[in-house]
Scaffold this motif. Structure first.
Motif, PDB file in Angstrom:
ATOM      1  N   LEU A   1      17.709  -8.699   1.578  1.00 59.86           N
ATOM      2  CA  LEU A   1      16.987  -9.967   1.675  1.00 59.86           C
ATOM      3  C   LEU A   1      17.195 -10.611   3.039  1.00 59.86           C
ATOM      4  O   LEU A   1      16.289 -11.272   3.568  1.00 59.86           O
ATOM      5  N   ALA A   2      18.371 -10.402   3.633  1.00 56.02           N
ATOM      6  CA  ALA A   2      18.659 -10.980   4.943  1.00 56.02           C
ATOM      7  C   ALA A   2      18.179 -10.085   6.082  1.00 56.02           C
ATOM      8  O   ALA A   2      17.710 -10.582   7.111  1.00 56.02           O
ATOM      9  N   THR A   3      18.285  -8.773   5.909  1.00 59.70           N
ATOM     10  CA  THR A   3      17.935  -7.857   7.001  1.00 59.70           C
ATOM     11  C   THR A   3      16.454  -7.495   7.015  1.00 59.70           C
ATOM     12  O   THR A   3      15.865  -7.309   8.076  1.00 59.70           O
ATOM     13  N   HIS A   4      15.842  -7.355   5.847  1.00 61.63           N
ATOM     14  CA  HIS A   4      14.418  -7.010   5.728  1.00 61.63           C
ATOM     15  C   HIS A   4      13.802  -7.872   4.621  1.00 61.63           C
ATOM     16  O   HIS A   4      13.536  -7.380   3.510  1.00 61.63           O
ATOM     17  N   PRO A   5      13.584  -9.150   4.880  1.00 62.24           N
ATOM     18  CA  PRO A   5      13.135 -10.056   3.805  1.00 62.24           C
ATOM     19  C   PRO A   5      11.795  -9.667   3.189  1.00 62.24           C
ATOM     20  O   PRO A   5      11.632  -9.731   1.965  1.00 62.24           O
ATOM     21  N   THR A   6      10.829  -9.250   4.010  1.00 63.51           N
ATOM     22  CA  THR A   6       9.518  -8.876   3.459  1.00 63.51           C
ATOM     23  C   THR A   6       9.627  -7.650   2.567  1.00 63.51           C
ATOM     24  O   THR A   6       9.056  -7.601   1.464  1.00 63.51           O
ATOM     25  N   ARG A   7      10.361  -6.655   3.037  1.00 65.89           N
ATOM     26  CA  ARG A   7      10.534  -5.425   2.258  1.00 65.89           C
ATOM     27  C   ARG A   7      11.252  -5.723   0.939  1.00 65.89           C
ATOM     28  O   ARG A   7      10.890  -5.189  -0.108  1.00 65.89           O
ATOM     29  N   TYR A   8      12.262  -6.581   1.015  1.00 65.01           N
ATOM     30  CA  TYR A   8      12.989  -6.908  -0.212  1.00 65.01           C
ATOM     31  C   TYR A   8      12.086  -7.632  -1.208  1.00 65.01           C
ATOM     32  O   TYR A   8      12.140  -7.360  -2.411  1.00 65.01           O
ATOM     33  N   LYS A   9      11.246  -8.544  -0.709  1.00 67.75           N
ATOM     34  CA  LYS A   9      10.370  -9.288  -1.620  1.00 67.75           C
ATOM     35  C   LYS A   9       9.342  -8.366  -2.271  1.00 67.75           C
ATOM     36  O   LYS A   9       9.026  -8.520  -3.458  1.00 67.75           O
ATOM     37  N   VAL A  10       8.820  -7.409  -1.502  1.00 67.65           N
ATOM     38  CA  VAL A  10       7.882  -6.444  -2.090  1.00 67.65           C
ATOM     39  C   VAL A  10       8.576  -5.647  -3.189  1.00 67.65           C
ATOM     40  O   VAL A  10       8.032  -5.455  -4.284  1.00 67.65           O
ATOM     41  N   PHE A  11       9.800  -5.181  -2.891  1.00 68.66           N
ATOM     42  CA  PHE A  11      10.546  -4.450  -3.915  1.00 68.66           C
ATOM     43  C   PHE A  11      10.823  -5.329  -5.127  1.00 68.66           C
ATOM     44  O   PHE A  11      10.590  -4.929  -6.274  1.00 68.66           O
TER      45      PHE A  11
END
Length: 492
Positions: free
Chosen positions: A76-86
């Motif tokens: 969530l901190a390093t790749h927020p967009t990717r985490y939100k998609v997941f």
């Protein structure tokens, strides 16, 4: 004449009444099959998305530092967009499955295939969550999704070119039950592969870096990727291919228009074999850190195949020496043989699935845990047990690998291939090897003392003694009852 006309009308009425009842029974049977299918898929999605949501890819911050809170997702901190998609894709699949489980008793929703459509949404949510959570760059995620497209295109092309001249309606009417049973078998294997590969893809072997360091390691990235990039790539793409093939297979198996010709032309069998071999490749790459060990793992496959081949050759030679036998009740014998093979297949397949599921997970995440850093001569992501007790680790690893590879080989051979009629009784030997490997792996990995491991294996003796004693008591009791019955008859 009037009586004859009355009887004819009654006969026609009874005939149509019977047909309606038969049709109603068939509809109920189909409805129950659909309910079981939807329930099975929903349960699968709930189990894997629940675990993935609580243990997200990238790991969790171990403590409060650099503005991060301990326990928060690193991704969530390093790749927020990717985490939100997941996160939202995984959550949509989870919530949808829960709703489907609650509403699966609704006949109206099942008859209009509304719940089937919801499960398709579930599976696409899984694909999106996997693509977002398993990679760290956009290109890799696109490659992962493209794998599903490749499998789907292959199946459609295979069906189109291999069933052009087949009369599908007649074949389906004649072999409907057989196709349904084969679908159930393929669905079981697809669910096995999807369950294992989804979890392994999101949380790969070796774990994740917990923080950025001076060596260029980045928090949330797989340790395996930095220490063994080629091996990680082999694991990643084999695991992804297996996952996408299995999910695509599940999507196709939900639709009768696609799965019936797909089973008949063996397109779905090919997908299943690809999924199983993807599991084997991912296991070989992810369970070890050395090329020589991976070669040994693949050698086990050849050894199991050779062992089964020898068993089949011995069986065929024995039958050839006996020569053909004539039996007036050959039809009954053939029927009994078919029933026996069916029961044996249904017995062996779940055992193979069970062993494959537990050994795949423990092979990628061995007992004893993994090193978290590169200090004191240790390599992060490597097995601690391998460095502290190498003999015990090898006993666990090779026993576990033997069990896993034997399970996959048995699963592939149990698929009903056209023109290939293997003696299923000989599969018992492979299953016995499978169970023996599980026993030794458990004894080696569950404790750190050889004496305790020996005691674990020795537990087989009292268990067998108990079974033998119970059988002896049962036989003795039956013998006594038979003796009393004869005595009563003589006295009478």
């Amino acid at each position: 004449k009037k009586c004859w006309g009355h009887n004819l009308l009654k006969l026609i009425h009874d005939l149509f009444s019977t047909n309606k009842e038969s049709a109603a029974q068939q509809d109920n049977k189909l409805l129950e099959k659909n309910r079981s299918l939807v329930m099975l898929l929903a349960t699968l999605v709930v189990s894997i998305t629940y675990a993935a949501g609580l243990d997200p890819p990238g790991g969790l911050w171990p403590d409060d530092r650099d503005g991060h809170k301990g326990g928060d997702p690193v991704l969530l901190a390093t790749h927020p967009t990717r985490y939100k998609v997941f996160f939202y894709s995984n959550s949509v699949a989870f919530v949808t499955s829960l709703v489907v489980i609650v509403m699966v008793q609704s006949t109206l929703l099942l008859q209009h295939h509304i719940l089937h459509a919801a499960m398709i949404l579930d599976l696409f949510g899984l694909i999106t969550a996997y693509a977002a959570g398993s990679g760290r760059d956009f290109t890799t995620s696109i490659y992962v999704v493209a794998l599903a497209g490749v499998v789907l295109v292959y199946v459609v092309i295979h069906i189109v070119f291999f069933t052009l001249e087949d009369n599908m309606d007649q074949v389906h009417q004649r072999d409907a039950d057989k196709l349904d049973k084969r679908r159930d078998m393929l669905l079981l294997l697809a669910i096995l592969a999807a369950t294992l590969t989804y979890q392994a893809g999101l949380t790969p072997p070796g774990g994740f870096w917990s923080a950025d360091d001076k060596f260029g390691h980045r928090a949330g990235f797989p340790v395996f990727l930095d220490n063994y990039p080629r091996r990680y790539s082999a694991f990643f793409y084999c695991n992804a291919a297996s996952f996408m093939a299995s999910v695509t297979l599940i999507v196709l198996l939900v639709n009768p228009t696609l799965y019936k010709p797909g089973i008949r032309c063996y397109a779905l069998y090919v997908c299943t074999v690809v999924s199983m071999f993807g599991l084997m490749g991912a296991y070989a790459a992810g369970s070890s850190r050395h090329l020589r060990t991976s070669i040994y793992v693949f050698t086990l496959v050849a050894a199991v195949f050779a062992f089964l081949t020898i068993q089949v050759v011995i069986f065929l030679m024995q039958n050839h020496r006996r020569g053909p036998t004539v039996n007036v009740s050959s039809g009954k014998v053939a029927s009994d043989t078919g029933t026996e093979e069916k029961n044996l297949r249904e017995y062996l397949m779940p055992i193979g699935v069970l062993a494959a599921s537990v050994t795949y997970q423990t092979g990628l995440k061995p007992p004893g845990g993994l090193w978290q850093d590169n200090n004191n001569g240790h390599t992060a992501g490597n097995s601690i047990l391998h460095d502290t007790d190498r003999g015990r680790y090898r006993a666990f690893f090779y026993s576990n690998s033997t069990s896993f590879m034997a399970s996959i080989v048995v699963i592939v051979l149990l698929l009903p291939w056209k023109g290939l009629h293997l003696p299923l009784g000989r599969m018992y030997a492979a299953i016995l090897l499978d169970m023996l490997g599980l026993l030794v792996a458990y004894a080696a990995g569950s404790t750190r003392e050889w004496e305790t491991s020996s005691l674990v294996i020795a537990l087989v003796v009292p268990v067998l003694a108990y079974i033998a004693a119970y059988a002896a008591v049962f036989l003795f009791r039956n013998k006594c009852q038979c003796g009393k019955g004869r005595a009563n008859e003589d006295s009478a």
